[in-house]
Design a protein around this motif. Structure first.
Motif, PDB file in Angstrom:
ATOM      1  N   THR A 423       0.844  -1.186   0.000  1.00  0.00           N
ATOM      2  CA  THR A 423       0.000   0.000   0.000  1.00  0.00           C
ATOM      3  C   THR A 423       0.878   1.234   0.000  1.00  0.00           C
ATOM      4  O   THR A 423       1.715   1.415   0.895  1.00  0.00           O
ATOM      5  CB  THR A 423      -0.929   0.029   1.227  1.00  0.00           C
ATOM      6  OG1 THR A 423      -1.797  -1.110   1.184  1.00  0.00           O
ATOM      7  CG2 THR A 423      -1.781   1.298   1.227  1.00  0.00           C
ATOM      8  N   SER A 485      -5.232   0.240  -7.205  1.00  0.00           N
ATOM      9  CA  SER A 485      -6.629   0.448  -6.800  1.00  0.00           C
ATOM     10  C   SER A 485      -7.115   1.849  -7.095  1.00  0.00           C
ATOM     11  O   SER A 485      -8.288   2.161  -6.885  1.00  0.00           O
ATOM     12  CB  SER A 485      -6.766   0.166  -5.293  1.00  0.00           C
ATOM     13  OG  SER A 485      -5.990   1.085  -4.532  1.00  0.00           O
ATOM     14  N   THR A 486      -6.201   2.715  -7.589  1.00  0.00           N
ATOM     15  CA  THR A 486      -6.552   4.093  -7.897  1.00  0.00           C
ATOM     16  C   THR A 486      -6.324   4.352  -9.381  1.00  0.00           C
ATOM     17  O   THR A 486      -6.188   3.407 -10.159  1.00  0.00           O
ATOM     18  CB  THR A 486      -5.709   5.055  -7.030  1.00  0.00           C
ATOM     19  OG1 THR A 486      -4.318   4.760  -7.234  1.00  0.00           O
ATOM     20  CG2 THR A 486      -6.049   4.888  -5.560  1.00  0.00           C
ATOM     21  N   PRO A 552      -8.640   1.064 -12.392  1.00  0.00           N
ATOM     22  CA  PRO A 552      -8.413   0.361 -11.124  1.00  0.00           C
ATOM     23  C   PRO A 552      -8.609  -1.148 -11.254  1.00  0.00           C
ATOM     24  O   PRO A 552      -9.598  -1.615 -11.827  1.00  0.00           O
ATOM     25  CB  PRO A 552      -9.450   0.981 -10.191  1.00  0.00           C
ATOM     26  CG  PRO A 552      -9.682   2.356 -10.746  1.00  0.00           C
ATOM     27  CD  PRO A 552      -9.586   2.187 -12.233  1.00  0.00           C
ATOM     28  N   GLY A 553      -7.628  -1.898 -10.761  1.00  0.00           N
ATOM     29  CA  GLY A 553      -7.704  -3.343 -10.758  1.00  0.00           C
ATOM     30  C   GLY A 553      -7.245  -4.026 -12.022  1.00  0.00           C
ATOM     31  O   GLY A 553      -7.053  -5.243 -12.034  1.00  0.00           O
ATOM     32  N   SER A 608      -3.008   3.948  -2.264  1.00  0.00           N
ATOM     33  CA  SER A 608      -3.267   3.053  -3.394  1.00  0.00           C
ATOM     34  C   SER A 608      -2.691   1.680  -3.082  1.00  0.00           C
ATOM     35  O   SER A 608      -1.549   1.562  -2.643  1.00  0.00           O
ATOM     36  CB  SER A 608      -2.629   3.597  -4.681  1.00  0.00           C
ATOM     37  OG  SER A 608      -2.916   2.761  -5.784  1.00  0.00           O
ATOM     38  N   ASP A 609      -3.506   0.653  -3.286  1.00  0.00           N
ATOM     39  CA  ASP A 609      -3.038  -0.720  -3.159  1.00  0.00           C
ATOM     40  C   ASP A 609      -2.439  -1.127  -4.504  1.00  0.00           C
ATOM     41  O   ASP A 609      -3.133  -1.135  -5.525  1.00  0.00           O
ATOM     42  CB  ASP A 609      -4.179  -1.656  -2.783  1.00  0.00           C
ATOM     43  CG  ASP A 609      -4.758  -1.331  -1.408  1.00  0.00           C
ATOM     44  OD1 ASP A 609      -3.982  -0.927  -0.528  1.00  0.00           O
ATOM     45  OD2 ASP A 609      -5.979  -1.467  -1.225  1.00  0.00           O
TER      46      ASP A 609
END
Length: 628
Positions: A423, A485-486, A552-553, A608-609
């Motif tokens: 993270t 994730s962002t 994201p992802g 952000s992950d």
């Protein structure tokens, strides 16, 4: 304690000896040289302040060695003589005419200063740029300075390196040799204030808070910088906040700071300040010099040489890259940097074997010395190697893959966890060094990375102990497969040499003014030497002119090139790769929200992950330039 006291004693001796030598050189210069302060007219009527140091009684005619600088021709005044840098003692003893000039709009020169003034390839009669100012200066000097032999050389480090490159574009027939050293080349892609679009916050603010202040009229008094309230730069910049908030600290008077904010992407304004496309039809012999651990302009040296080579077939164009910080090659000591020792005085070797013979041949007419096309110092092995081209012939691009469980090997990943995650929190960014400092250190590019390896927001991948030497010679390419994730993030990749646990230099400690950097007192066993580190602003992964958000992802390739490496990982060492997304305050904080960061609000900054993938379908890898 005894070792520390000895190291401090050695440091004091070195400092005292260096100071005494400078004072002796200044006295010798005053006794053997005349000084003239002149105002040389340019084609548009602007006059540039120029200082000429001429030998008083040396027989014959003498070459001119010119440096154009925005950093002042001080000391001003007919009876004032400077402390010349170590490498210039040779030219004084040889009777060179030494000339320094304040560039247009700086210090005592008239006119308006423009940062990295764009080159005009087809100037009209009174159009000016840095190449025309150089042409007019050289023309005046060869016609008016007595006892010159009609041969002119230009040299300079950093910003003066940029002016040296511009000099080569002047095409004056008297200009025979040019040496751009750590030349500013492209301030968006790789030099000083941006790396791959990421803003180099610490350097930019420290520099422009003083250098960028307006100068309404010629002056001998320099500007002052920002009055930092703390000597902890990490604390200062973190509390300063967003780039709009930092702009408030800078104030409204510094034009180039506002230009930086108004041109967040690689637009026409930035492209006009990239000198590389103009490096064509060059006439003088070229000697490009840089340091592999130069925090300011490592990119510029490699890129300038490459551009000259590609666009000027057959020209005399050489490159020298040593294990140096910014300008260390012009000092009297190149034996170490930080905790890392090089086994010999690399700066002295360069001056004696490359730079001085280069100018002596082209300007004095001395017999030509066989200077190789590329002279590059390989750390790790601690030896100079020479090549007839760079990158070197025979280099093989080999992919080293990030593995599940933190492994690193030439084999593609197979079974195991598909990705490694961390993270990235912009409120707690990864520092670029372990210590507390006010100004950015000169040695961070060889610093121990163990502090970073222990953070949860830094991924670590490493090989087993190497069974044979591994030599890298050229650019390293990072090909990461990432999901976040962002909508934006930075990616920092570091290439690291992990020393054996029982490693020690032994012998005499490296001379230094600070015990923190004495190898004999620093635990070198297990040292994680930074060999090369670079940042990529994720939104520019496809195009520097047209940023794009991440989905994201979604697994997304992030590919970028790190500046060239010249290093041997010795048998028994390990090669490590670290991946992280903050490097503070070296690099400004990415809010990790897709936005114009120069206008970002505090609420735009979010964690952000980040996952770096290493399975068969999405294999992250590092392309290494392996020299057999």
């Amino acid at each position: 304690m005894v070792k520390q006291m000895m190291a401090l004693f050695v440091a004091m001796l070195v400092f005292t000896a260096g100071r005494a030598q400078q004072e002796q050189e200044t006295t010798w210069l005053r006794e053997n040289y005349d000084k003239q302060e002149l105002q040389i007219p340019m084609r548009d009527g602007t006059r540039l302040f120029t200082v000429v140091y001429s030998p008083k009684s040396a027989p014959g005619k003498h070459p001119i060695l010119l440096e154009r600088t925005p950093y002042s021709c001080a000391p001003y005044g007919d009876g004032e003589f400077p402390k010349m840098r170590a490498s210039f003692a040779h030219y004084l003893r040889k009777g060179y005419i030494i000339v320094k000039q304040d560039v247009r709009g700086r210090w005592m020169s008239e006119g308006t200063f423009v940062d990295v003034r764009p080159h005009n390839p087809a100037p009209k009669k009174k159009d000016v740029d840095e190449s025309t100012d150089t042409y007019d200066t050289i023309d005046w000097l060869v016609k008016n300075v007595r006892n010159n032999n009609g041969n002119v050389g230009v040299s300079g480090i950093s910003y003066p390196g940029f002016y040296s490159t511009m000099a080569a574009l002047s095409h004056h027939p008297a200009l025979k040799a040019v040496s751009p050293q750590a030349p500013v080349t492209d301030w968006f892609i790789g030099d000083d204030f941006h790396h791959n679009g990421a803003f180099m916050l610490n350097d930019a603010f420290a520099f422009y808070s003083g250098f960028g202040k307006p100068r309404p009229h010629p002056t001998t008094v320099g500007p002052t910088g920002y009055p930092y309230p703390t000597k902890d730069n990490y604390k200062f910049f973190l509390e300063a906040g967003t780039l709009p908030q930092i702009a408030q600290l800078m104030g409204d008077s510094i034009a180039f700071w506002k230009d930086l904010y108004n041109h967040p992407d690689y637009d026409a304004w930035w492209k006009a300040r990239n000198v590389r496309p103009h490096l064509q039809k060059l006439r003088p012999a070229m000697l490009v010099v840089g340091g592999t651990f130069d925090a300011e302009d490592c990119f510029g040296a490699w890129a300038t040489y490459e551009a000259i080579e590609k666009q000027n077939p057959g020209i005399s164009n050489r490159i020298v890259m040593g294990p140096w910080y910014h300008g260390q090659w012009s000092t009297n000591d190149g034996t170490y940097l930080g905790n890392v020792q090089f086994g010999a005085n690399t700066a002295e070797w360069y001056q004696d074997n490359i730079e001085h013979p280069f100018f002596d041949h082209y300007l004095l007419g001395e017999p030509e010395k066989a200077i190789p096309e590329a002279s590059v110092f390989f750390t790790g092995a601690n030896q100079w190697r020479t090549f007839d081209r760079w990158p070197a012939a025979g280099v093989q691009e080999k992919a080293m893959y990030l593995q599940p469980g933190g492994g690193l090997s030439f084999d593609k990943p197979a079974a195991g966890k598909e990705y490694s995650s961390y993270t990235s929190d912009p409120s707690k960014p990864v520092p670029y060094i372990s210590d507390i400092h006010h100004t950015r250190t000169i040695s961070y590019m060889t610093d121990d990375q163990r502090f970073a390896a222990r953070r949860p927001d830094v991924l670590v991948f490493q090989t087993g102990e190497l069974t044979e030497d591994l030599t890298l010679a050229g650019p390293v390419i990072a090909e990461l497969m990432a999901s976040i994730s962002t909508t934006d993030a930075d990616f920092i990749v570091k290439v690291i040499d992990v020393f054996p646990d029982d490693f020690s230099y032994g012998g005499t400690p490296a001379p230094t003014a600070h015990p923190r950097y004495v190898s004999a007192t620093y635990p070198m066993g297990g040292y994680q030497m930074l060999v090369r580190g670079e940042v990529m602003r994720g939104k520019y992964r496809e195009n520097f002119a047209q940023p794009a958000p991440f989905v994201p992802g979604k697994v997304t390739p992030v590919k970028f090139t790190l500046p060239d490496v010249a290093h041997t990982f010795k048998k028994g060492h390990r090669l490590m790769i670290q991946v992280q997304s903050t490097w503070f305050p070296l690099v400004d904080r990415n809010p990790q929200t897709f936005t114009d960061i120069y206008k970002a609000k505090p609420e735009d900054f979010v964690p952000s992950d980040i996952s770096i993938w290493h399975n068969a379908a999405n294999a992250s890898r590092i392309l290494l330039p392996v020299l057999p």
